[in-house]
Design a protein around this motif. Sequence first.
Motif, PDB file in Angstrom:
ATOM      1  N   MET A   1     -28.180  26.715  -5.227  1.00 43.79           N
ATOM      2  CA  MET A   1     -29.529  25.791  -5.624  1.00 43.79           C
ATOM      3  C   MET A   1     -28.842  24.110  -5.848  1.00 43.79           C
ATOM      4  SD  MET A   1     -31.672  27.098  -8.804  1.00 43.79           S
ATOM      5  CE  MET A   1     -32.936  28.176  -8.777  1.00 43.79           C
ATOM      6  N   ALA A   2     -29.605  23.656  -5.600  1.00 41.60           N
ATOM      7  CA  ALA A   2     -28.983  21.592  -5.968  1.00 41.60           C
ATOM      8  C   ALA A   2     -28.317  21.406  -7.907  1.00 41.60           C
ATOM      9  CB  ALA A   2     -30.877  20.698  -5.435  1.00 41.60           C
ATOM     10  N   GLN A   3     -27.689  20.655  -7.908  1.00 38.40           N
ATOM     11  CA  GLN A   3     -27.346  20.791  -9.256  1.00 38.40           C
ATOM     12  C   GLN A   3     -27.905  18.708  -9.187  1.00 38.40           C
ATOM     13  OE1 GLN A   3     -26.166  22.491 -12.209  1.00 38.40           O
ATOM     14  NE2 GLN A   3     -26.932  23.499 -11.401  1.00 38.40           N
ATOM     15  N   ASP A   4     -27.580  18.686 -10.202  1.00 37.21           N
ATOM     16  CA  ASP A   4     -27.928  17.188 -10.434  1.00 37.21           C
ATOM     17  C   ASP A   4     -26.755  15.909 -10.293  1.00 37.21           C
ATOM     18  OD1 ASP A   4     -30.093  17.563 -12.116  1.00 37.21           O
ATOM     19  OD2 ASP A   4     -29.444  17.717 -13.736  1.00 37.21           O
ATOM     20  N   ALA A   5     -27.170  14.648  -9.734  1.00 39.84           N
ATOM     21  CA  ALA A   5     -25.874  13.758  -9.138  1.00 39.84           C
ATOM     22  C   ALA A   5     -25.551  13.000 -10.547  1.00 39.84           C
ATOM     23  CB  ALA A   5     -26.632  13.144  -8.179  1.00 39.84           C
ATOM     24  N   PHE A   6     -24.618  13.599 -11.047  1.00 38.43           N
ATOM     25  CA  PHE A   6     -24.215  12.547 -12.061  1.00 38.43           C
ATOM     26  C   PHE A   6     -23.721  11.074 -11.662  1.00 38.43           C
ATOM     27  CE2 PHE A   6     -24.138  16.598 -13.738  1.00 38.43           C
ATOM     28  CZ  PHE A   6     -24.222  16.592 -15.299  1.00 38.43           C
ATOM     29  N   SER A   7     -24.048  10.397 -12.541  1.00 39.51           N
ATOM     30  CA  SER A   7     -23.070   8.588 -12.133  1.00 39.51           C
ATOM     31  C   SER A   7     -22.558   7.817 -12.947  1.00 39.51           C
ATOM     32  CB  SER A   7     -23.678   7.601 -11.113  1.00 39.51           C
ATOM     33  OG  SER A   7     -25.365   7.522 -11.006  1.00 39.51           O
ATOM     34  N   VAL A   8     -21.822   7.304 -13.388  1.00 36.61           N
ATOM     35  CA  VAL A   8     -21.301   6.193 -14.883  1.00 36.61           C
ATOM     36  C   VAL A   8     -22.384   5.206 -14.806  1.00 36.61           C
ATOM     37  CG1 VAL A   8     -19.688   5.037 -15.392  1.00 36.61           C
ATOM     38  CG2 VAL A   8     -18.981   7.137 -14.147  1.00 36.61           C
ATOM     39  N   HIS A   9     -22.817   5.303 -16.059  1.00 37.81           N
ATOM     40  CA  HIS A   9     -24.356   4.194 -16.479  1.00 37.81           C
ATOM     41  C   HIS A   9     -23.134   3.371 -16.925  1.00 37.81           C
ATOM     42  CE1 HIS A   9     -27.375   7.292 -14.379  1.00 37.81           C
ATOM     43  NE2 HIS A   9     -26.924   7.536 -14.796  1.00 37.81           N
ATOM     44  N   SER A  10     -23.777   2.173 -16.972  1.00 39.02           N
ATOM     45  CA  SER A  10     -23.400   1.108 -17.842  1.00 39.02           C
ATOM     46  C   SER A  10     -24.605   0.604 -19.277  1.00 39.02           C
ATOM     47  CB  SER A  10     -23.185   0.089 -17.005  1.00 39.02           C
ATOM     48  OG  SER A  10     -22.509  -0.403 -16.895  1.00 39.02           O
ATOM     49  N   LEU A  11     -23.920   0.880 -20.476  1.00 38.20           N
ATOM     50  CA  LEU A  11     -24.310   0.771 -21.594  1.00 38.20           C
ATOM     51  C   LEU A  11     -24.092  -0.039 -22.415  1.00 38.20           C
ATOM     52  CD1 LEU A  11     -24.343   4.661 -23.044  1.00 38.20           C
ATOM     53  CD2 LEU A  11     -26.217   3.412 -21.674  1.00 38.20           C
ATOM     54  N   PHE A  12     -25.760  -1.335 -23.186  1.00 38.24           N
ATOM     55  CA  PHE A  12     -24.843  -2.365 -23.962  1.00 38.24           C
ATOM     56  C   PHE A  12     -24.137  -3.128 -23.196  1.00 38.24           C
ATOM     57  CE2 PHE A  12     -24.889   1.271 -26.355  1.00 38.24           C
ATOM     58  CZ  PHE A  12     -26.050   0.891 -27.795  1.00 38.24           C
ATOM     59  N   GLY A  13     -24.718  -4.071 -22.061  1.00 38.41           N
ATOM     60  CA  GLY A  13     -24.464  -4.553 -20.885  1.00 38.41           C
ATOM     61  C   GLY A  13     -22.940  -4.736 -20.337  1.00 38.41           C
ATOM     62  N   GLY A  14     -22.614  -3.131 -20.312  1.00 37.57           N
ATOM     63  CA  GLY A  14     -21.364  -2.777 -19.864  1.00 37.57           C
ATOM     64  C   GLY A  14     -20.422  -2.361 -21.056  1.00 37.57           C
ATOM     65  N   ALA A  15     -20.650  -2.586 -21.928  1.00 39.98           N
ATOM     66  CA  ALA A  15     -19.137  -2.887 -23.529  1.00 39.98           C
ATOM     67  C   ALA A  15     -19.029  -1.324 -23.359  1.00 39.98           C
ATOM     68  CB  ALA A  15     -20.052  -3.116 -24.603  1.00 39.98           C
ATOM     69  N   ILE A  16     -19.789  -0.750 -22.682  1.00 43.12           N
ATOM     70  CA  ILE A  16     -20.045   0.934 -22.766  1.00 43.12           C
ATOM     71  C   ILE A  16     -20.675   1.722 -21.334  1.00 43.12           C
ATOM     72  CG2 ILE A  16     -20.687   3.551 -24.371  1.00 43.12           C
ATOM     73  CD1 ILE A  16     -21.192   1.530 -27.095  1.00 43.12           C
ATOM     74  N   SER A  17     -19.442   2.774 -21.316  1.00 40.63           N
ATOM     75  CA  SER A  17     -20.252   3.550 -20.254  1.00 40.63           C
ATOM     76  C   SER A  17     -20.059   5.016 -20.491  1.00 40.63           C
ATOM     77  CB  SER A  17     -18.892   2.823 -19.462  1.00 40.63           C
ATOM     78  OG  SER A  17     -18.018   3.591 -19.173  1.00 40.63           O
ATOM     79  N   MET A  18     -20.827   5.738 -19.975  1.00 40.61           N
ATOM     80  CA  MET A  18     -21.127   6.905 -20.256  1.00 40.61           C
ATOM     81  C   MET A  18     -21.930   7.727 -18.857  1.00 40.61           C
ATOM     82  SD  MET A  18     -23.347   8.725 -23.200  1.00 40.61           S
ATOM     83  CE  MET A  18     -24.423   8.913 -22.933  1.00 40.61           C
ATOM     84  N   THR A  19     -21.017   9.036 -18.584  1.00 42.93           N
ATOM     85  CA  THR A  19     -21.686   9.732 -17.537  1.00 42.93           C
ATOM     86  C   THR A  19     -22.431  10.501 -17.904  1.00 42.93           C
ATOM     87  OG1 THR A  19     -19.375   9.118 -16.200  1.00 42.93           O
ATOM     88  CG2 THR A  19     -20.666  11.182 -15.449  1.00 42.93           C
ATOM     89  N   PHE A  20     -23.855  10.433 -16.967  1.00 42.24           N
ATOM     90  CA  PHE A  20     -24.760  11.672 -17.029  1.00 42.24           C
ATOM     91  C   PHE A  20     -25.713  11.425 -15.770  1.00 42.24           C
ATOM     92  CE2 PHE A  20     -26.514   7.958 -19.122  1.00 42.24           C
ATOM     93  CZ  PHE A  20     -27.294   7.036 -19.013  1.00 42.24           C
ATOM     94  N   PRO A  21     -26.225  12.392 -15.601  1.00 44.67           N
ATOM     95  CA  PRO A  21     -27.292  13.223 -14.031  1.00 44.67           C
ATOM     96  C   PRO A  21     -28.184  11.750 -14.064  1.00 44.67           C
ATOM     97  CG  PRO A  21     -27.243  15.327 -15.582  1.00 44.67           C
ATOM     98  CD  PRO A  21     -26.976  13.809 -16.286  1.00 44.67           C
ATOM     99  N   ASP A  22     -28.075  11.256 -12.737  1.00 43.33           N
ATOM    100  CA  ASP A  22     -29.485  10.011 -12.237  1.00 43.33           C
ATOM    101  C   ASP A  22     -30.637  10.658 -12.324  1.00 43.33           C
ATOM    102  OD1 ASP A  22     -27.199   9.100 -11.524  1.00 43.33           O
ATOM    103  OD2 ASP A  22     -27.092   9.270  -9.786  1.00 43.33           O
ATOM    104  N   ARG A  23     -30.957  11.854 -12.742  1.00 40.70           N
ATOM    105  CA  ARG A  23     -32.564  11.423 -12.747  1.00 40.70           C
ATOM    106  C   ARG A  23     -33.093  11.110 -13.888  1.00 40.70           C
ATOM    107  NH1 ARG A  23     -33.153  16.708 -16.311  1.00 40.70           N
ATOM    108  NH2 ARG A  23     -31.031  18.066 -16.243  1.00 40.70           N
ATOM    109  N   PHE A  24     -31.874  11.089 -14.804  1.00 39.26           N
ATOM    110  CA  PHE A  24     -32.468  10.338 -16.149  1.00 39.26           C
ATOM    111  C   PHE A  24     -32.513   8.806 -16.524  1.00 39.26           C
ATOM    112  CE2 PHE A  24     -30.951  14.421 -17.672  1.00 39.26           C
ATOM    113  CZ  PHE A  24     -31.562  14.448 -18.903  1.00 39.26           C
TER     114      PHE A  24
END
Length: 200
Positions: free
Chosen positions: A1-24
């Motif tokens: 079964m296909a699982q989500d692709a996760f990637s690192v997302h930049s938050l608050f202009g890049g001051a914070i980063s966090m990893t979660f699925p690209d479907r969001f």
Amino acid sequence: MAQDAFSVHSLFGGAISMTFPDRFQDLSNVRQVPDHQEAFSDPDRDESIIVELLDLKHEVTDENSAVWFLQDLATEQDAEGGMVIEQSGVIEAPALSYRNTPAVVTTAVGQMAISKGRQGREAQNIVRVYLANLRLKEAGTDVLITAYEPVVINPLSESAGTVGAGAVRPAEQSGRTSMAEVFKVSVTSFKVNDWGLFQA
């Protein structure tokens, strides 16, 4: 079964980063999101992740902080039947140290009846809410990471149009990563790249 692709997302202009699925998807592309928040949603499943920066609540104890914020959220959302299902102990996050003070992390999971936007109580959905409180004491900030997972969609809710009414099929059965796992990865990958964000 296909699982989500996760990637690192930049938050608050890049001051914070966090990893979660690209479907969001970034909700700020769809509607106004307050400056102290970053909000992401998967409209197909009506699941969402919100990161919020708040002034540190000195009066709240570390061990009760996640539960306190979860109950505060229930009050704010006019939720019925708020119920804490589980709460973690206090975890230190050495990777999140500022001025040699590690962040203190607590989590809590609750279930509550919440209606979407301005819909009334008769349109409430049953939602499982995962909440982590990362206390950055030296930066005077409480970071909240909140993940929402609908359990039952009310036929009167606007979500019924996209997700369908009734019990929501678990993410794993739809080839998706469960919200419990998405939440865990989000919290453990949370990283501050620029502490200057908290000096403003």
